[in-house]
Motif scaffolding. Structure first.
Motif, mmCIF file in Angstrom:
data_model
loop_
_atom_site.group_PDB
_atom_site.id
_atom_site.type_symbol
_atom_site.label_atom_id
_atom_site.label_comp_id
_atom_site.label_asym_id
_atom_site.label_seq_id
_atom_site.Cartn_x
_atom_site.Cartn_y
_atom_site.Cartn_z
ATOM 1 N N GLU A 24 90.464 21.142 42.770
ATOM 2 C CA GLU A 24 89.895 20.392 43.896
ATOM 3 C C GLU A 24 89.606 18.946 43.509
ATOM 4 O OE1 GLU A 24 89.121 19.268 47.502
ATOM 5 O OE2 GLU A 24 89.925 21.240 47.020
ATOM 6 N N TYR A 25 89.154 18.746 42.292
ATOM 7 C CA TYR A 25 88.890 17.391 41.810
ATOM 8 C C TYR A 25 90.180 16.579 41.794
ATOM 9 C CZ TYR A 25 86.995 13.603 38.981
ATOM 10 O OH TYR A 25 86.582 12.364 38.533
ATOM 11 N N ALA A 26 91.237 17.172 41.240
ATOM 12 C CA ALA A 26 92.530 16.492 41.172
ATOM 13 C C ALA A 26 93.077 16.223 42.570
ATOM 14 C CB ALA A 26 93.517 17.327 40.362
ATOM 15 N N ARG A 27 92.963 17.198 43.431
ATOM 16 C CA ARG A 27 93.443 17.056 44.810
ATOM 17 C C ARG A 27 92.754 15.872 45.504
ATOM 18 N NH1 ARG A 27 95.968 20.356 48.210
ATOM 19 N NH2 ARG A 27 95.655 20.069 50.412
ATOM 20 N N ALA A 28 91.447 15.797 45.386
ATOM 21 C CA ALA A 28 90.691 14.725 46.041
ATOM 22 C C ALA A 28 91.053 13.350 45.489
ATOM 23 C CB ALA A 28 89.191 14.982 45.888
ATOM 24 N N LYS A 29 91.202 13.254 44.174
ATOM 25 C CA LYS A 29 91.517 11.961 43.557
ATOM 26 C C LYS A 29 92.934 11.506 43.918
ATOM 27 C CE LYS A 29 89.176 9.978 40.838
ATOM 28 N NZ LYS A 29 88.175 8.923 40.931
ATOM 29 N N VAL A 30 93.881 12.429 43.973
ATOM 30 C CA VAL A 30 95.250 12.058 44.328
ATOM 31 C C VAL A 30 95.336 11.741 45.823
ATOM 32 C CG1 VAL A 30 97.632 12.886 44.479
ATOM 33 C CG2 VAL A 30 96.324 13.219 42.380
ATOM 34 N N GLU A 31 94.622 12.495 46.629
ATOM 35 C CA GLU A 31 94.590 12.231 48.070
ATOM 36 C C GLU A 31 94.068 10.818 48.351
ATOM 37 O OE1 GLU A 31 94.016 15.658 51.355
ATOM 38 O OE2 GLU A 31 92.261 15.172 50.163
#
Length: 98
Positions: A24-31
């Motif tokens: 979720e952390y990676a998803r949010a940062k890439v988004e």
């Protein structure tokens, strides 16, 4: 006025040993880098793997309206690796909009 671009599809992959909350952390940062893209990002894949006992590798592959954008970062924690990955993607995408 230009419109804000978005990532239409994000896949995250975690290697064994990488905590589940890293996805979720990676998803949010890439988004968050989509706003720097010159067009919608049709697809993004983010992989978090380990490189030895003390480092995490974050890799992203984005399809920006048919143009591939790739970045990779290595750090001691998944947060640091993803933060570096975010910065590298932002730099690449901001340059494509010129």
């Amino acid at each position: 006025m230009s419109r804000v671009h978005e990532i239409l599809n994000i896949q995250t992959e975690l290697a064994t040993g990488v905590p589940a909350d890293a996805a979720e952390y990676a998803r949010a940062k890439v988004e968050a880098v989509a706003k720097y893209a010159p067009a919608d990002v049709l697809f993004a894949r983010v992989r978090l793997t380990t490189d030895g006992p003390r480092s995490v590798v974050a890799h992203a592959s984005l399809d920006v309206n048919g143009t591939p954008v790739n970045a990779e970062a290595t750090a001691d924690t998944y947060q640091e690796a993803v933060d570096l990955l975010h910065d590298r993607l932002q730099h690449q995408l901001a340059g494509k909009g010129r």
